[in-house]
Design an enzyme around this catalytic site. Structure first.
Site, PDB file in Angstrom:
ATOM      1  CD  GLU A  51      -2.951  -1.234   2.217  1.00 40.15           C
ATOM      2  OE1 GLU A  51      -3.131  -0.260   2.963  1.00 40.15           O
ATOM      3  OE2 GLU A  51      -3.505  -2.327   2.390  1.00 40.15           O
TER       4      GLU A  51
ATOM      5  CG  HIS B 136      -8.874   5.874   1.472  1.00 35.58           C
ATOM      6  ND1 HIS B 136      -8.695   5.677   0.123  1.00 35.58           N
ATOM      7  CD2 HIS B 136      -8.338   4.790   2.086  1.00 35.58           C
ATOM      8  CE1 HIS B 136      -8.085   4.518  -0.065  1.00 35.58           C
ATOM      9  NE2 HIS B 136      -7.851   3.961   1.110  1.00 35.58           N
TER      10      HIS B 136
ATOM     11  NE  ARG C  40      -4.633   5.550   3.118  1.00 35.57           N
ATOM     12  CZ  ARG C  40      -5.098   4.665   3.954  1.00 35.57           C
ATOM     13  NH1 ARG C  40      -5.647   5.052   5.074  1.00 35.57           N
ATOM     14  NH2 ARG C  40      -5.039   3.401   3.668  1.00 35.57           N
TER      15      ARG C  40
ATOM     16  CG  HIS D  50     -10.106   6.195   5.502  1.00 32.59           C
ATOM     17  ND1 HIS D  50     -11.007   5.206   5.141  1.00 32.59           N
ATOM     18  CD2 HIS D  50      -8.951   5.548   5.806  1.00 32.59           C
ATOM     19  CE1 HIS D  50     -10.417   4.022   5.224  1.00 32.59           C
ATOM     20  NE2 HIS D  50      -9.173   4.197   5.645  1.00 32.59           N
TER      21      HIS D  50
ATOM     22  NE  ARG E  67      -5.014   4.996   9.600  1.00 34.15           N
ATOM     23  CZ  ARG E  67      -5.449   4.030   8.781  1.00 34.15           C
ATOM     24  NH1 ARG E  67      -4.872   2.852   8.774  1.00 34.15           N
ATOM     25  NH2 ARG E  67      -6.465   4.261   7.981  1.00 34.15           N
TER      26      ARG E  67
HETATM   27  P1  FAD Z   1     -14.377   0.400  15.329  1.00 38.44           P
HETATM   28  O1  FAD Z   1     -14.012  -0.807  14.565  1.00 38.44           O
HETATM   29  O2  FAD Z   1     -14.901   1.538  14.561  1.00 38.44           O
HETATM   30  O3  FAD Z   1     -15.422  -0.009  16.443  1.00 38.44           O
HETATM   31  C1  FAD Z   1     -16.080   0.969  17.208  1.00 38.44           C
HETATM   32  C2  FAD Z   1     -17.183   0.278  17.990  1.00 38.44           C
HETATM   33  O4  FAD Z   1     -17.690   1.137  18.988  1.00 38.44           O
HETATM   34  C3  FAD Z   1     -18.375  -0.128  17.152  1.00 38.44           C
HETATM   35  O5  FAD Z   1     -18.792  -1.396  17.579  1.00 38.44           O
HETATM   36  C4  FAD Z   1     -19.431   0.924  17.505  1.00 38.44           C
HETATM   37  O6  FAD Z   1     -20.750   0.517  17.319  1.00 38.44           O
HETATM   38  C5  FAD Z   1     -19.112   1.119  18.955  1.00 38.44           C
HETATM   39  N1  FAD Z   1     -19.570   2.400  19.525  1.00 38.44           N
HETATM   40  C6  FAD Z   1     -19.242   3.647  19.121  1.00 38.44           C
HETATM   41  N2  FAD Z   1     -19.828   4.556  19.917  1.00 38.44           N
HETATM   42  C7  FAD Z   1     -20.538   3.871  20.843  1.00 38.44           C
HETATM   43  C8  FAD Z   1     -21.364   4.239  21.928  1.00 38.44           C
HETATM   44  N3  FAD Z   1     -21.623   5.525  22.249  1.00 38.44           N
HETATM   45  N4  FAD Z   1     -21.954   3.273  22.662  1.00 38.44           N
HETATM   46  C9  FAD Z   1     -21.739   1.959  22.369  1.00 38.44           C
HETATM   47  N5  FAD Z   1     -20.983   1.555  21.350  1.00 38.44           N
HETATM   48  C10 FAD Z   1     -20.378   2.494  20.596  1.00 38.44           C
HETATM   49  N6  FAD Z   1      -7.240   0.155   8.881  1.00 38.44           N
HETATM   50  C11 FAD Z   1      -6.241  -0.715   8.650  1.00 38.44           C
HETATM   51  O7  FAD Z   1      -5.301  -0.812   9.434  1.00 38.44           O
HETATM   52  N7  FAD Z   1      -6.287  -1.515   7.543  1.00 38.44           N
HETATM   53  C12 FAD Z   1      -7.306  -1.468   6.637  1.00 38.44           C
HETATM   54  O8  FAD Z   1      -7.320  -2.214   5.677  1.00 38.44           O
HETATM   55  C13 FAD Z   1      -8.349  -0.536   6.858  1.00 38.44           C
HETATM   56  N8  FAD Z   1      -9.372  -0.412   5.976  1.00 38.44           N
HETATM   57  C14 FAD Z   1     -10.415   0.423   6.278  1.00 38.44           C
HETATM   58  C15 FAD Z   1     -11.499   0.483   5.403  1.00 38.44           C
HETATM   59  C16 FAD Z   1     -12.598   1.258   5.728  1.00 38.44           C
HETATM   60  C17 FAD Z   1     -13.755   1.331   4.784  1.00 38.44           C
HETATM   61  C18 FAD Z   1     -12.607   2.000   6.936  1.00 38.44           C
HETATM   62  C19 FAD Z   1     -13.786   2.827   7.310  1.00 38.44           C
HETATM   63  C20 FAD Z   1     -11.509   1.966   7.780  1.00 38.44           C
HETATM   64  C21 FAD Z   1     -10.409   1.183   7.461  1.00 38.44           C
HETATM   65  N9  FAD Z   1      -9.305   1.120   8.292  1.00 38.44           N
HETATM   66  C22 FAD Z   1      -8.285   0.237   8.029  1.00 38.44           C
HETATM   67  C23 FAD Z   1      -9.314   1.780   9.585  1.00 38.44           C
HETATM   68  C24 FAD Z   1      -9.685   0.728  10.644  1.00 38.44           C
HETATM   69  O9  FAD Z   1     -10.646  -0.134  10.120  1.00 38.44           O
HETATM   70  C25 FAD Z   1     -10.220   1.354  11.904  1.00 38.44           C
HETATM   71  O10 FAD Z   1      -9.397   2.396  12.325  1.00 38.44           O
HETATM   72  C26 FAD Z   1     -10.282   0.304  13.016  1.00 38.44           C
HETATM   73  O11 FAD Z   1     -11.022  -0.783  12.572  1.00 38.44           O
HETATM   74  C27 FAD Z   1     -10.873   0.912  14.258  1.00 38.44           C
HETATM   75  O12 FAD Z   1     -11.116  -0.123  15.173  1.00 38.44           O
HETATM   76  P2  FAD Z   1     -11.745   0.241  16.571  1.00 38.44           P
HETATM   77  O13 FAD Z   1     -11.969  -1.053  17.252  1.00 38.44           O
HETATM   78  O14 FAD Z   1     -10.929   1.267  17.220  1.00 38.44           O
HETATM   79  O15 FAD Z   1     -13.142   0.937  16.214  1.00 38.44           O
HETATM   80  C1  SIN Z   2      -7.477   0.507   2.309  1.00 41.49           C
HETATM   81  O1  SIN Z   2      -7.693  -0.683   2.107  1.00 41.49           O
HETATM   82  O2  SIN Z   2      -7.178   1.317   1.432  1.00 41.49           O
HETATM   83  C2  SIN Z   2      -7.606   1.028   3.693  1.00 41.49           C
HETATM   84  C3  SIN Z   2      -6.381   0.785   4.430  1.00 41.49           C
HETATM   85  C4  SIN Z   2      -6.296   1.662   5.640  1.00 41.49           C
HETATM   86  O3  SIN Z   2      -7.123   2.517   5.885  1.00 41.49           O
HETATM   87  O4  SIN Z   2      -5.311   1.497   6.374  1.00 41.49           O
END
Ligand code: FAD
Ligand code: SIN
Length: 538
Positions: free
Chosen positions: A122, A245, A291, A352, A387
């Site tokens: 990437e 993104h 990015r 993103h 990031r």
């Molecule tokens: P999240 O996975 O967002 O989980 C948050 C949780 O908190 C959810 O369950 C939500 O419902 C809950 N929540 C929020 N507020 C409340 C509340 N008030 N009360 C109760 N529950 C609540 N990163 C990478 O490293 N590699 C990738 O390939 C990548 N691809 C991505 C693709 C997309 C489309 C997106 C959007 C992001 C991507 N990212 C990627 C970023 C990465 O996915 C996220 O930063 C990471 O998954 C965040 O994980 P988390 O557990 O911190 O939060």
């Molecule tokens: C992607 O697959 O382009 C998302 C990867 C990331 O947000 O780290």
């Protein structure tokens, strides 16, 4: 949710959020404590679930931790905390091995007689180092983690519960150093607010992409954790660094669908309507520059040409490759009438990732005793001002592990669980509520897109600031006077996060990483975090 779950279950540790951070932490900490895990929609709904590219981690003999560290620091534009970067990257291989042990099925390839991970590339990475499960890595992670969490008798998971606010000893006017006593939550099934006492509240609530009109994030990303921490008196850092993104699909039927950076890693090139590879004008790495650089180049190209989108051209790889390497993206695009093997994919940048957040150590501890923050909600210093792709899932895994290891020592020293008074219900619902909420929600997202986007000016930031002040007042009035609903709670958090982004951006008098301000085009000599202390935004 019948009854009061923490009393029913007697949990000392309450986790908010069921993405990679919350689930990994719950699984590991269940060895040391009974854990209550609350999540506001169905458990899989999270940013994690939509992750495509994968997890950056050094697993190949052709790669090294030093190279991964260098790439991360370079992308972070001078603001990464190098100790944190080193620790996360060195811990990575052990955490990824545990995921495989748990049953996560990463895509593999044959190397002679051996099977090995098929590593993706990437932008900003000097080597192939991204472990992935096809192009639905996040869905695979949620599947494996959720099934393990559901099988644990020491974890109680409750869906449709919205965390509202933290309760602290200071707010309750108790003596001694300030600490978290628990939180209030809204039970979606009964629409009642419940107090939940706890010794540790772990925010794993993800980011705030929904502050923007166009985002790759799902509806849950309303910045609830950052807003709750700020209202509890915790300072918030580096919120100006909203990562856009570069390649979100431009299509009215799928406005949040990401076209993974891994496509560019495999040879996809960002071009304009004339087919010109314009990103090379600003950076010799072209489409594979970090990015912030690619998104800015696209933004400038779109503004200069007046075009509604640019294109990602990956036709050179052909149908067979695309169907095998990117099955979900290829089939989604074809379902929308776009064949990536035959035509360039229309794309635009979209909000993103939140690089800033609740300042936290790698074990999740924050300045407020008993409040831990893990994953995207936290700001550890790994990402700096921008990031590096696929470092987010890695950070969440490392943090969850370290935080779980800290549970026994913390619980041994923590004060007793203290009961929390019942919630004072507001008055009846207001007839205008829905229209005010939807209007304000739209207004915030539009103004953030127009005034606080990829390219900023102080004048536009000030405009956003004054409008957000009014919106915050209006939302606060609703919050205090009427019965709370999930939509109102999310709007309240979204408005506060938007204001934190604006304040932080105004405070940064330089252009660094994701914060590009035409009035301050230069870098300041000494990189500094932006910290917005409690009380500055009301
Ligand atoms: P999240 O996975 O967002 O989980 C948050 C949780 O908190 C959810 O369950 C939500 O419902 C809950 N929540 C929020 N507020 C409340 C509340 N008030 N009360 C109760 N529950 C609540 N990163 C990478 O490293 N590699 C990738 O390939 C990548 N691809 C991505 C693709 C997309 C489309 C997106 C959007 C992001 C991507 N990212 C990627 C970023 C990465 O996915 C996220 O930063 C990471 O998954 C965040 O994980 P988390 O557990 O911190 O939060
Ligand atoms: C992607 O697959 O382009 C998302 C990867 C990331 O947000 O780290």
């Amino acid at each position: 949710m019948a009854g009061r779950p923490s009393q029913e279950f007697n949990a000392e540790v309450v986790v908010v959020g069921s993405g990679i951070a919350g689930l990994s932490f719950a699984l590991k900490s269940a060895k040391h404590a009974r854990v209550l895990l609350l999540t506001k929609k169905n458990a899989a709904e999270s940013n994690t679930n939509y992750a495509q590219g994968g997890i950056a981690c050094v697993t190949s003999s052709e790669d090294s931790a030093e190279l991964h560290i260098r790439d991360t620091v370079l992308a972070g534009a001078g603001l990464c905390r190098e100790k944190v970067v080193r620790e996360v990257i060195h811990d990575g291989p052990a955490r990824v091995a545990e995921l495989i042990e748990l049953g996560v099925r990463f895509t593999e390839r044959r190397n002679g007689k051996e099977q090995e991970p098929d590593l993706g590339k990437e932008a900003g990475h000097s080597k192939r180092r991204v472990l992935h499960a096809g192009d639905i890595t996040g869905r695979e992670l949620e599947r494996a983690l959720l099934s393990a969490v559901r099988a644990s008798p020491r974890i109680m998971i409750r869906e449709d519960i919205v965390a509202i606010d933290l309760v602290t000893s200071k707010k309750r006017k108790l003596s001694g150093p300030n600490r978290v006593l628990g939180l209030y939550v809204l039970d979606g099934a009964t629409q009642r607010v419940l107090p939940i006492p706890a010794k540790v509240v772990v925010l794993a609530t993800g980011g705030c992409g929904k502050c923007y009109l166009y985002t790759t994030n799902p509806g849950i990303a309303t910045g609830d954790g950052v807003a709750m921490a700020y209202r509890a008196g915790v300072a918030i850092a580096n919120m100006e660094f909203v990562q856009f993104h570069p390649t979100c699909l431009f299509h009215p039927s799928a406005p949040s669908f990401l076209i993974s950076e891994a496509l560019r890693g495999e040879g996809g090139v960002v071009v304009n309507a004339k087919g010109e590879d314009f990103t090379r004008k600003t950076d010799p790495r072209g489409s594979l520059a970090p990015r912030d650089i690619v998104a800015r180049a696209i933004d400038e190209e779109m503004k200069a040409s007046g075009a509604a989108c640019v294109y990602l051209d990956i036709r050179s790889k052909g149908a067979v490759f695309l169907e095998k390497r990117f099955p979900a993206i290829t089939s989604t695009l074809r379902g929308l009438g776009i064949d990536p093997a035959l035509q360039p994919i229309p794309v635009v940048p979209a909000a993103h990732y939140q690089c800033g957040g609740v300042p936290a150590q790698l074990n999740g501890t924050t300045e407020l005793s008993g409040l831990w923050a893990l994953g995207e909600v936290a700001c550890t210093g790994l990402h700096g001002a921008n990031r590096l792709a696929s470092n987010s899932l890695l950070e969440a895994l490392v943090m969850a592990h370290r935080a779980a290891e800290n549970v026994p020592a913390f619980l041994a020293k923590a004060g007793p669980v203290v009961s929390i008074p019942s919630w004072k219900e507001g008055k009846a619902h207001d007839a205008d509520e829905m229209v005010v909420i939807t209007h304000n929600w739209k207004e915030i997202r539009q103004l953030m897109w127009d005034y606080v986007g990829i390219a900023r000016t102080t004048k536009r930031l000030r405009r956003a600031q004054s409008r957000l002040r009014l919106l915050l007042e209006e939302v606060q009035e609703f919050y205090w006077n009427f019965r709370v609903t999930g939509d109102l709670l999310e709007l309240r958090n979204l408005a506060l996060c938007a204001a934190l982004i604006v304040e932080s951006s105004l405070a940064r008098k330089e252009s660094r990483g994701l914060n590009a301000n035409a009035d301050y085009p230069k870098l300041r000599k000494t990189p500094k975090d932006t910290v917005i202390r409690a009380g500055r935004i009301r």
